[in-house]
Every structure is written in structure tokens, then in C-alpha cells.
Design an enzyme around this catalytic site. Structure first.
Site, mmCIF file in Angstrom:
data_model
loop_
_atom_site.group_PDB
_atom_site.id
_atom_site.type_symbol
_atom_site.label_atom_id
_atom_site.label_comp_id
_atom_site.label_asym_id
_atom_site.label_seq_id
_atom_site.Cartn_x
_atom_site.Cartn_y
_atom_site.Cartn_z
ATOM 1 N N SER A 141 0.827 -1.216 0.000
ATOM 2 C CA SER A 141 0.000 0.000 0.000
ATOM 3 C C SER A 141 0.858 1.261 0.000
ATOM 4 C CB SER A 141 -0.949 -0.003 1.201
ATOM 5 O OG SER A 141 -0.231 -0.201 2.407
ATOM 6 N N ASN A 145 -2.307 -2.960 12.840
ATOM 7 C CA ASN A 145 -3.770 -2.872 12.746
ATOM 8 C C ASN A 145 -4.326 -1.678 13.523
ATOM 9 O OD1 ASN A 145 -3.398 -5.194 11.338
ATOM 10 N ND2 ASN A 145 -4.272 -6.569 12.879
ATOM 11 N N THR A 177 -41.513 24.724 -9.950
ATOM 12 C CA THR A 177 -41.744 23.336 -9.548
ATOM 13 C C THR A 177 -41.904 22.579 -10.857
ATOM 14 O OG1 THR A 177 -44.150 23.542 -9.447
ATOM 15 C CG2 THR A 177 -42.958 24.042 -7.424
ATOM 16 N N HIS A 178 -41.426 21.375 -10.897
ATOM 17 C CA HIS A 178 -41.426 20.570 -12.144
ATOM 18 C C HIS A 178 -40.693 21.296 -13.264
ATOM 19 C CE1 HIS A 178 -44.653 18.203 -10.182
ATOM 20 N NE2 HIS A 178 -45.094 19.385 -9.827
ATOM 21 N N SER A 214 -15.139 26.744 -27.144
ATOM 22 C CA SER A 214 -15.150 25.498 -27.878
ATOM 23 C C SER A 214 -13.994 25.535 -28.864
ATOM 24 C CB SER A 214 -16.482 25.353 -28.612
ATOM 25 O OG SER A 214 -16.331 24.545 -29.753
ATOM 26 N N LYS A 233 -19.130 29.834 -28.775
ATOM 27 C CA LYS A 233 -19.480 29.142 -27.527
ATOM 28 C C LYS A 233 -18.757 29.683 -26.299
ATOM 29 C CE LYS A 233 -21.602 25.861 -26.813
ATOM 30 N NZ LYS A 233 -21.418 24.443 -27.149
ATOM 31 N N ASN A 282 -18.691 28.010 -22.458
ATOM 32 C CA ASN A 282 -19.234 26.834 -21.784
ATOM 33 C C ASN A 282 -19.047 26.875 -20.267
ATOM 34 O OD1 ASN A 282 -19.965 25.705 -24.259
ATOM 35 N ND2 ASN A 282 -17.928 24.808 -24.533
ATOM 36 N N GLU A 301 -20.188 21.987 -14.660
ATOM 37 C CA GLU A 301 -20.329 20.663 -15.287
ATOM 38 C C GLU A 301 -19.362 19.666 -14.660
ATOM 39 O OE1 GLU A 301 -21.850 21.725 -19.786
ATOM 40 O OE2 GLU A 301 -19.732 21.757 -19.371
ATOM 41 N N TYR A 341 -9.344 -7.503 12.055
ATOM 42 C CA TYR A 341 -8.698 -6.931 10.878
ATOM 43 C C TYR A 341 -8.646 -7.952 9.747
ATOM 44 C CZ TYR A 341 -5.419 -4.789 7.679
ATOM 45 O OH TYR A 341 -4.852 -4.263 6.558
ATOM 46 N N LYS A 365 -8.460 3.184 1.801
ATOM 47 C CA LYS A 365 -7.733 4.448 1.743
ATOM 48 C C LYS A 365 -7.894 5.246 0.462
ATOM 49 C CE LYS A 365 -4.479 2.454 4.798
ATOM 50 N NZ LYS A 365 -5.380 1.280 4.725
HETATM 51 N N1 ARG Z 1 -1.197 -1.569 4.974
HETATM 52 C C1 ARG Z 1 -2.145 -2.111 5.878
HETATM 53 C C2 ARG Z 1 -3.510 -1.429 5.681
HETATM 54 O O1 ARG Z 1 -3.512 -0.451 5.044
HETATM 55 C C3 ARG Z 1 -1.702 -1.899 7.278
HETATM 56 C C4 ARG Z 1 -2.225 -2.907 8.240
HETATM 57 C C5 ARG Z 1 -1.665 -4.225 7.887
HETATM 58 N N2 ARG Z 1 -1.964 -5.239 8.881
HETATM 59 C C6 ARG Z 1 -1.837 -6.529 8.626
HETATM 60 N N3 ARG Z 1 -2.126 -7.337 9.574
HETATM 61 N N4 ARG Z 1 -1.417 -6.995 7.484
HETATM 62 O O2 ARG Z 1 -4.528 -1.859 6.140
#
Ligand code: ARG
Length: 504
Positions: free
Chosen positions: A68, A155, A200-201, A322, A328, A330, A335, A362, A370
């Protein structure tokens, strides 16, 4: 470290860490949605050993699939803060010495400086931000660094980091929401006396004070602020010290780390502490509603800017042309806001789906919490900023068009019925009579104000000369003095009340 690719400065995620650097392989490699041959991926050969239980190295592709670090470096500052609090607490509880704690804290502050200088660039072999920091700490301070992880787990660590990060982002969003509300209020204040058709509508219904229309968005913004403040309370709870899932025999003090990190409470149950992401789901739901509100206003701005409405004109500050059609102009900003709304909804849906089947406690699925959260924060923040700029300098209301729009239809028909009601006619009877009159007008191609008095009196004897004043759009608006109504006096009251709620 064998196999590490050269570092390039890349601004990842957003401007929260302007000088963040990462190995390009992390950022630029395609997301491993399919298992391409690992030879295509630059992954270091040498893998970290877990405990002595492990003999072989992780498959290079799985190393990358598992990591990660490509996105959780966003949590670096919070990881350092959490580790410093944990290290100091270990010393206060006599688990390590005060001198050891100071070495650890110094080492962690060195990592912070290295990150600021752009020289802390962990590669994919570090797996995640928590391992990356611990490894660097041990390189910097030696064996004492190996004591930091006593009595905690990644964790509870990742849960702590994520909550600290989100708490800061909520505080930033609160500032942006307040500024956005203040901008709406300034615009409303300038347009209490400007009238706009109310719909309305999407059919013209009754005329409004333009300020009243804008104040409806201010009310939504008030609720958004309340909601985020409530979510913040649930974010601001410390899971630290829950360890892997069951707590720890190490004599730690969870309340000390919680206090040091500014958490208002601690999780009561260690299993819940490490596996709860309700706070993130709630945040995504609150952010989704912020986006709904921005998107609804965007939709109105887009309609108003069309030649069919032409209630506003777009300034050059926020409009684009455009590439093909020279005439144009825009409304790209609203948007884009309308278009980006779906991403935030998607992140909410994704996290709910991640959570729904997880057994306690966990599970690695939680690593998927994330990226969506980061993107939702960035998207909501950018859209609030963009809409604030749009309202401040991107558009101007067109008074002539608005005057024409409120005076040239039957939006005062209800007021004719109310006129009769005030003179003792039951509403449903009055309603029927006015409907008939509107039909006659439509057949003759005239408006109610063009009907001569004699004709009014044929419809009902209660009509007198003052019916013509009652038909005037300004009078129609002014008369709606019920609480929360568009009567100018009520709108002025509401404006003052909202200004107090949005004051710095
Ligand atoms: N990179 C992990 C996460 O984002 C951290 C926790 C990892 N814990 C584990 N027991 N592998 O959740």
C-alpha cells in the site's frame, strides 16, 4: 537495496505533502487488476523477511500487489505523530527508558525532515508506510528502534493514522464550507430585491427573491457543516493500544496516547477498534451530500447560463470556449462539479461493500479503505473551492432578463386566489374561478394584469381596483411573510441569522 529504481520527484495524491517523492514504479505502474507476467514489473529481488517462520521470499508480483506504500505515504505525518506518542507512552509506563524514547523520537523527527527534503523514498519492498518508517528508524537509531513496535500492531496503527488524517481533512473542509457559505451569503445579500422565477417541475411557479433561492443552498451548507462536525466526533476516537485484535499484556496506557494525539475518547472494545471503519463510511456519506448540494447548484447555474434562461452570464474567469464553435462559452466548472459527484458516491458504495462481509477483526480488505477516502476528500475539497470561485467571480446575474422572466407569465395566479380568500371566498372555489380566468387570458393572448376591472368583477364581485397592485411581482413576493417564506422582510431576517451562523 537491490533493484530500486531511481527516484523522481512526483507530486502524488494532492498538495498535502508538496514534496513527497516516491519511486516511479509505484505510481506509474498499472494497477494490478490482472495478473500480468511479473517480469514486466520492476520489483526488487530482495524481500523483507517476516519472522523466522518464513524461509522464502514473496513473489515479486505479489509484493507489489500486496503493497500500500504507493498510496499510504499520504499518512506519513500521522504515522510519525502516532509513533512518537506511542514511544513516549512506552517510556512513561516504564516499558522502555526515557533515553530510549528520546532516541526513538529523534529518529522519527529525522524521518520527518527527510520526507520534507524529499529524500525519504521507500520502495515497494517496504510494503506500507508503517514498515517503511520502522525500517528507516532502525537504520537511523539502531537496535533501540526495534523496541517501538512493542504493544502495538499495524492494525491499530493504521486505524490511528487514518483517523488523525481524516480529522485534519474534516477541519479543512469545515473552513472551505464556511467560506463557500459566506460567498453564497454575500451574493444573497446583493440580491434580496432581485426577483427570479421559482419553479416546480421546472415549470414557472411563483416569483422569489433571488436571495431566498440562494439561501436555500446556505441551509444545505449549514446541514453539511453540522453533519461533518458529528462525523468528526466519531472519527476522534483512539484505537491505539488495541494491538492486533485482543489488546496486549504490555502495561501500556491507552488514555495517554489518546490524549497526546488529541483523541476525545478511546475505543472500548479492541476488536471493534481495529476493524471499525464506520467513521470513514459516515464521512463518505457526509461528503456525498456535500457533493449532491454542489451538484444541484451546478445544474441550476448550467441552466441559468443557457440562452434559453440567460439569467446569468459567465465571466471569462471560469468559462471556456469550444475548439470548433467560435461563439461558444461553456460552463465547464459546474459541469465538472456535477460530473465529479459520482466519484464520491462510488467511494461510499465501495467502502460499504468492503465492509459488509468482513468477519472480525482486521482483514487485509481494509487496506482498500484508503484510496477512495483520499480521492473523496480531494474531490470534495476541489469542488468546494471551484464553486466558491465560480460564485465569487465566475458569474453575474442579468437583471433585465430576470425582470422580464418574473413579469410575463401567470406566476401570480395563486395570489389572485389568495386575494379572494382574504375576502372570504373559500380557497377551492377561488382556485376554480382563477383557473377559468387564466384559460380566458390564454385564449386572448393576454396576462392577468391586462384584464379590465369589469371582467374581474364578472368573475367575482369581491374584486376591486387594488387587484392590480396585488398582481405586481414585487407585491407577490413581498406578501409571502410566513416564516421561512420569500417575503423580502423574511429574507432579510434569514440573511442576518445565517450570517451569524457563518461568521468566522
Ligand atoms: N497496509 C495495511 C492497511 O492499510 C496496514 C495494516 C496491515 N496489517 C496486517 N495485519 N497486514 O490496512
Amino acid at each position: 537495496m537491490a533493484g530500486l529504481v531511481p527516484m523522481t520527484k512526483l507530486n502524488i495524491l494532492d498538495n498535502q505533502h508538496p514534496t513527497r517523492t516516491v519511486a516511479p514504479s509505484l505510481e506509474l505502474a498499472p494497477r494490478p487488476t490482472s495478473l500480468a507476467p511479473h517480469s514486466r514489473h520492476q520489483v526488487p529481488e530482495e524481500q523483507p523477511r517476516w519472522s523466522q517462520r518464513f524461509e522464502g521470499a514473496l513473489h515479486p508480483f505479489i509484493t507489489r500487489f500486496n503493497a500500500s506504500i504507493g498510496f499510504d505515504l499520504t499518512l506519513l505525518q500521522q504515522d510519525l505523530d502516532g509513533s512518537i506518542a506511542h514511544g513516549r507512552m512506552l517510556a512513561a509506563c516504564g516499558v522502555i527508558t526515557a533515553a530510549e524514547a528520546e532516541q526513538v523520537v529523534d529518529g522519527l523527527e529525522t524521518v520527518r525532515r527527510e520526507a520534507a527534503a524529499g529524500t525519504f523514498c521507500p520502495g515497494v519492498e517496504a510494503e506500507d508506510v508503517h514498515f517503511a518508517v520502522e525500517r528507516r528508524l532502525i537504520e537511523l537509531v539502531g537496535d533501540v528502534g526495534k523496541k517501538l513496535h512493542t504493544g502495538r500492531s499495524r492494525n491499530d496503527q493504521v486505524g490511528t493514522d487514518l483517523r488523525l488524517w481524516l480529522r485534519e481533512r474534516i477541519d479543512e473542509l469545515e473552513v472551505l464550507l464556511r467560506r463557500y457559505g459566506q460567498t453564497l451569503l454575500r451574493l444573497a445579500e446583493a440580491h434580496v430585491d432581485t426577483m427570479i422565477p421559482g419553479y416546480t417541475h421546472l415549470q414557472r411557479a411563483q416569483p422569489l427573491s433571488l436571495a431566498h433561492h440562494l439561501l436555500a443552498y446556505v441551509e444545505m451548507t449549514r446541514r453539511d457543516r453540522q453533519r461533518l462536525a458529528q462525523v468528526r466526533q466519531r472519527v476522534n476516537v483512539s484505537p491505539l493500544g488495541a494491538a492486533a485484535l485482543a489488546g496486549t499484556p504490555v502495561p501500556i496506557d491507552r488514555r495517554q496516547t489518546a490524549a497526546a494525539l488529541g483523541f476525545a475518547e478511546i475505543y472500548r472494545n479492541s476488536l471493534d477498534a481495529v476493524s471499525d471503519r464506520d467513521f470513514a463510511v459516515e464521512f463518505l456519506a457526509a461528503a456525498s451530500l456535500v457533493m449532491v448540494h454542489l451538484s444541484r447548484l451546478s445544474e441550476e447555474v448550467i441552466l441559468w447560463a443557457s440562452q434559453e434562461f440567460a439569467f446569468i452570464s459567465l465571466t471569462d474567469r471560469c468559462a471556456t470556449g469550444s475548439s470548433l464553435m467560435p461563439q461558444k462559452k461553456n460552463p465547464d466548472v459546474p459541469e465538472l462539479v456535477r460530473g465529479k459527484t459520482g466519484r464520491v458516491f462510488g467511494h461510499l458504495q465501495a467502502l460499504l461493500t468492503v465492509m459488509k462481509g468482513l468477519p472480525l477483526a482486521y482483514n487485509k480488505d481494509l487496506q482498500e479503505d484508503k484510496e477512495g477516502l483520499f480521492d473523496a476528500v480531494r474531490t470534495t475539497r476541489d469542488c468546494l473551492e471551484a464553486m466558491t470561485i465560480l460564485l465569487e467571480e465566475g458569474l453575474s446575474f442579468q437583471p433585465q432578463r430576470l425582470v422580464a422572466a418574473v413579469g410575463n407569465d401567470f406566476a401570480n395566479a395563486t395570489d389572485v386566489a389568495d386575494y379572494l380568500v382574504a375576502r372570504g371566498v373559500p380557497f377551492r372555489e377561488a382556485y376554480g374561478l382563477v383557473g377559468g380566468l387564466v384559460k380566458t387570458c390564454l385564449q386572448q393572448g393576454i396576462l392577468l394584469r391586462d384584464v379590465p376591472l369589469e371582467q374581474w368583477q364578472q368573475v367575482h364581485s369581491a374584486f376591486a381596483e387594488d387587484i392590480f397592485a396585488a398582481l405586481e411581482p414585487r407585491q407577490v413576493v413581498a406578501a409571502r411573510l410566513s416564516e421561512g417564506g420569500t417575503g423580502f422582510a423574511r429574507v432579510r431576517e434569514a440573511l442576518e441569522q445565517a450570517k451569524a451562523a457563518f461568521a468566522d
